[in-house]
Design a protein around this motif. Structure first.
Motif, PDB file in Angstrom:
ATOM      1  N   ASP A   1      -7.528  10.597   4.711  1.00  0.00           N
ATOM      2  CA  ASP A   1      -6.335  11.307   4.452  1.00  0.00           C
ATOM      3  C   ASP A   1      -6.213  11.489   2.629  1.00  0.00           C
ATOM      4  N   TYR A   2      -6.069  12.781   2.321  1.00  0.00           N
ATOM      5  CA  TYR A   2      -6.028  12.979   1.119  1.00  0.00           C
ATOM      6  C   TYR A   2      -4.445  13.214   0.740  1.00  0.00           C
ATOM      7  N   ASP A   3      -4.242  12.794  -0.654  1.00  0.00           N
ATOM      8  CA  ASP A   3      -2.749  13.105  -1.358  1.00  0.00           C
ATOM      9  C   ASP A   3      -3.347  13.986  -2.408  1.00  0.00           C
ATOM     10  N   VAL A   4      -2.621  15.276  -2.615  1.00  0.00           N
ATOM     11  CA  VAL A   4      -2.673  15.812  -3.984  1.00  0.00           C
ATOM     12  C   VAL A   4      -1.772  15.781  -5.053  1.00  0.00           C
TER      13      VAL A   4
ATOM     14  N   ILE B   1      -6.901  14.358  -6.827  1.00  0.00           N
ATOM     15  CA  ILE B   1      -6.944  14.309  -5.405  1.00  0.00           C
ATOM     16  C   ILE B   1      -7.254  12.867  -5.171  1.00  0.00           C
ATOM     17  N   GLU B   2      -6.383  12.279  -4.352  1.00  0.00           N
ATOM     18  CA  GLU B   2      -6.818  10.927  -3.888  1.00  0.00           C
ATOM     19  C   GLU B   2      -6.979  10.930  -2.628  1.00  0.00           C
ATOM     20  N   ALA B   3      -8.126   9.741  -2.329  1.00  0.00           N
ATOM     21  CA  ALA B   3      -8.414   9.773  -0.898  1.00  0.00           C
ATOM     22  C   ALA B   3      -8.369   8.468  -0.219  1.00  0.00           C
ATOM     23  N   TYR B   4      -7.642   8.230   1.091  1.00  0.00           N
ATOM     24  CA  TYR B   4      -7.437   7.056   1.617  1.00  0.00           C
ATOM     25  C   TYR B   4      -8.117   6.982   2.961  1.00  0.00           C
ATOM     26  N   ARG B   5      -9.247   6.163   3.227  1.00  0.00           N
ATOM     27  CA  ARG B   5      -9.936   6.033   4.349  1.00  0.00           C
ATOM     28  C   ARG B   5      -9.088   5.767   5.469  1.00  0.00           C
TER      29      ARG B   5
ATOM     30  N   LEU C   1       0.787  -1.229  -0.029  1.00  0.00           N
ATOM     31  CA  LEU C   1      -0.019   0.077   0.030  1.00  0.00           C
ATOM     32  C   LEU C   1       0.838   1.463   0.079  1.00  0.00           C
ATOM     33  N   ARG C   2       1.957   1.346   0.617  1.00  0.00           N
ATOM     34  CA  ARG C   2       2.944   2.426   0.625  1.00  0.00           C
ATOM     35  C   ARG C   2       3.566   2.392  -0.785  1.00  0.00           C
ATOM     36  N   TRP C   3       3.771   1.452  -1.251  1.00  0.00           N
ATOM     37  CA  TRP C   3       4.444   1.728  -2.608  1.00  0.00           C
ATOM     38  C   TRP C   3       3.319   1.964  -3.768  1.00  0.00           C
ATOM     39  N   ARG C   4       2.209   1.783  -3.498  1.00  0.00           N
ATOM     40  CA  ARG C   4       1.065   1.820  -4.445  1.00  0.00           C
ATOM     41  C   ARG C   4       0.569   3.511  -4.145  1.00  0.00           C
ATOM     42  N   ARG C   5       0.662   3.982  -2.929  1.00  0.00           N
ATOM     43  CA  ARG C   5       0.322   5.266  -2.785  1.00  0.00           C
ATOM     44  C   ARG C   5       1.335   6.381  -3.148  1.00  0.00           C
ATOM     45  N   ARG C   6       2.644   5.835  -3.439  1.00  0.00           N
ATOM     46  CA  ARG C   6       3.748   6.749  -3.731  1.00  0.00           C
ATOM     47  C   ARG C   6       4.083   6.575  -4.814  1.00  0.00           C
ATOM     48  N   ARG C   7       3.650   5.555  -5.711  1.00  0.00           N
ATOM     49  CA  ARG C   7       4.185   5.252  -6.931  1.00  0.00           C
ATOM     50  C   ARG C   7       4.065   6.541  -7.985  1.00  0.00           C
ATOM     51  N   PRO C   8       4.877   6.833  -8.877  1.00  0.00           N
ATOM     52  CA  PRO C   8       4.671   8.026  -9.793  1.00  0.00           C
ATOM     53  C   PRO C   8       3.414   7.946 -10.458  1.00  0.00           C
TER      54      PRO C   8
END
Length: 352
Positions: free
Chosen positions: A250-253, A264-268, A207-214
Motif C-alpha cells: 500500500d502506497y501513500d503519496v 512516496i512511502e510503501a507499506y507491505r 503504526l497508524r500515528w507513524r503513518r499519518r504524522r505530518p
C-alpha cells in the motif's frame, strides 16, 4: 628402531591433539544458542520458521552460536571448524546433502554460512552477499539477534527459492520503493516478546500515528499534504499501482503544495500471498503448486510450483521435494536428529 619410536611418538601426539578438539553436541536441530545471543522470543520464531522450511521443502537449516572456537580446542580457521561441525552433526538429507548451517563465534568475531555438498560452490556468492549486506552491518552495531534473524530470513529465501510469510525483510526493492522503518521491520519480534493482545493494540495505534504524522518537505521545509487514496494511483508507476490493486503493498503519496515535491512511502501487506518477482522486483508474483509425486513414509515426493508475475507477465516453473511423511512411531522423534548430510566446505565466511 629409533625412527620407529619417533614415528610412534608423533602418532600419539597427533591423536592427542585430535582428541583435544571436541565439537559441541547439539540439543536441538534448529537452534543451539550456546553463546546466549538470542532471547526466548527470537528462538521461538527461528524454530518455527526453520521447522516450516524443513516440513515444506525438506531442507535442514540450523543456527549455532558459540563463544570461541578455542573453547572446543580449535585454533584454526572458522572454515575448518564449520565443516567439521557440520559433518559431525550430519546436517541435511543424506542423499541430497542440501543442509545449511549459520555458525557465529562471537568472541572470535567471525561467522560462516556452511552449505551441504549437494550445492557445490553454487551458494558461495549468495551466502557471501547475505553475510556482508545483512548480517555483518548488524553485528558491527552489536545487534546480534537482529543480524541472525534477518540473515536467516534471507537464507531461507535463498535455499527454498520461495519468499513467504516466514521472512521478515526485503533484500531488493523496486524503483521508488522505500523500505519500512525499524518498528515495521521488527514488529513481529515485539508481538512474540510480550502479550499479543496488548502489544497488537499498541502497535496498531503506533503504526497508524507513524503513518499519518505530518511530513515536512525536504526542499522548502513546508508542510506536505497526503494525496487522497482515490487519487494517488495516478502518481504511481504501473508496478506500484498493480501492487496496490493486489493489496501486496500500500502506497501513500505526500505532496508539497508550495514546490510540488512528492514523496512516496510503501507499506507491505503483512498477509499478502504475493511474492517479489525476480525480474521486475515488484510484489506481484503469484504461485500455484501441483503435486507430481505424493510423499510416502519411505520416500520423498515432488511438486511443481508455477510462478506468474501479474505485472510484467514473466512465468516459470520449479520442481521441489516434498519431505517424507512421518509414521506414527517416528513422528515423536522426527525433529530430534539430523538427516545425516555432509559438507565439502561450500559457503562463505565473514568478520566484523
Amino acid at each position: 628402531m629409533r625412527f620407529l619410536a619417533y614415528a610412534l611418538l608423533c602418532l600419539l601426539l597427533s591423536l592427542s591433539a585430535t582428541r583435544a578438539q571436541q565439537y559441541p553436541a547439539y540439543n536441538d536441530i534448529y537452534v543451539n544458542d550456546f553463546a546466549e545471543l538470542l532471547d526466548l522470543g527470537h528462538e521461538s520464531i527461528l524454530r518455527r520458521n526453520l521447522t516450516r522450511l524443513r516440513e515444506d521443502h525438506g531442507i535442514e537449516l540450523t543456527v549455532v552460536t558459540i563463544g570461541s572456537m578455542s573453547d572446543y580446542g580449535h585454533d584454526g580457521t572458522i572454515e575448518d571448524f564449520a565443516t567439521e561441525l557440520f559433518n559431525s552433526w550430519g546436517v541435511g538429507d543424506a542423499t541430497r546433502n542440501d543442509g545449511a548451517m549459520l555458525l557465529v563465534a562471537v568472541e572470535d568475531r567471525v561467522l560462516r554460512i556452511e552449505v551441504g555438498a549437494g550445492y557445490g560452490d553454487s551458494k558461495d556468492v549468495s551466502t557471501k552477499r547475505i553475510i556482508d549486506r545483512i548480517i555483518v552491518p548488524e553485528f558491527s552495531l552489536d545487534n546480534y539477534a537482529t543480524g541472525i534473524m534477518e540473515g536467516v530470513d534471507a537464507l531461507i529465501v535463498e535455499l527454498s527459492g520461495v519468499e513467504d510469510d516466514t521472512t521478515s525483510m526485503e533484500v531488493i526493492y523496486p524503483p521508488g520503493y522505500e523500505p519500512p522503518g525499524f518498528f515495521e521491520r521488527n514488529a513481529k519480534w515485539f508481538y512474540a516478546a510480550s502479550t499479543p493482545t496488548v502489544t497488537g493494540i499498541a502497535a496498531f495505534f503506533f503504526l497508524r500515528w507513524r503513518r499519518r504524522r505530518p511530513r515536512t518537505c525536504p526542499v522548502d521545509g513546508q508542510r506536505m499534504q497526503l494525496v487522497p487514496e482515490d487519487l494517488d494511483d495516478a502518481l504511481l508507476s504501473d508496478g506500484q499501482a498493480k501492487e496496490e490493486q493486489l493489496k501486496s503493498v500500500d502506497y501513500d503519496v505526500w505532496e508539497c503544495g508550495q514546490c510540488g515535491h512528492r514523496t512516496i512511502e510503501a507499506y507491505r501487506g503483512w498477509f499478502s500471498g504475493y511474492g517479489a518477482c525476480r525480474s521486475c522486483k515488484y510484489r506481484t508474483l503469484e504461485s500455484e503448486s501441483t503435486v507430481l509425486q505424493p510423499a510416502t513414509t519411505t520416500s520423498p515426493g515432488r511438486r511443481r510450483v508455477d510462478y506468474e508475475c501479474q505485472h510484467c507477465g514473466e512465468a516459470w516453473s520449479a520442481t521441489e521435494f516434498i519431505p517424507r511423511k512421518q509414521s506414527s512411531s517416528s513422528s515423536s522423534s522426527s525433529s530430534s536428529s539430523f538427516g545425516g548430510g555432509s559438507s565439502s566446505g561450500g559457503g562463505s565466511s565473514g568478520s566484523w
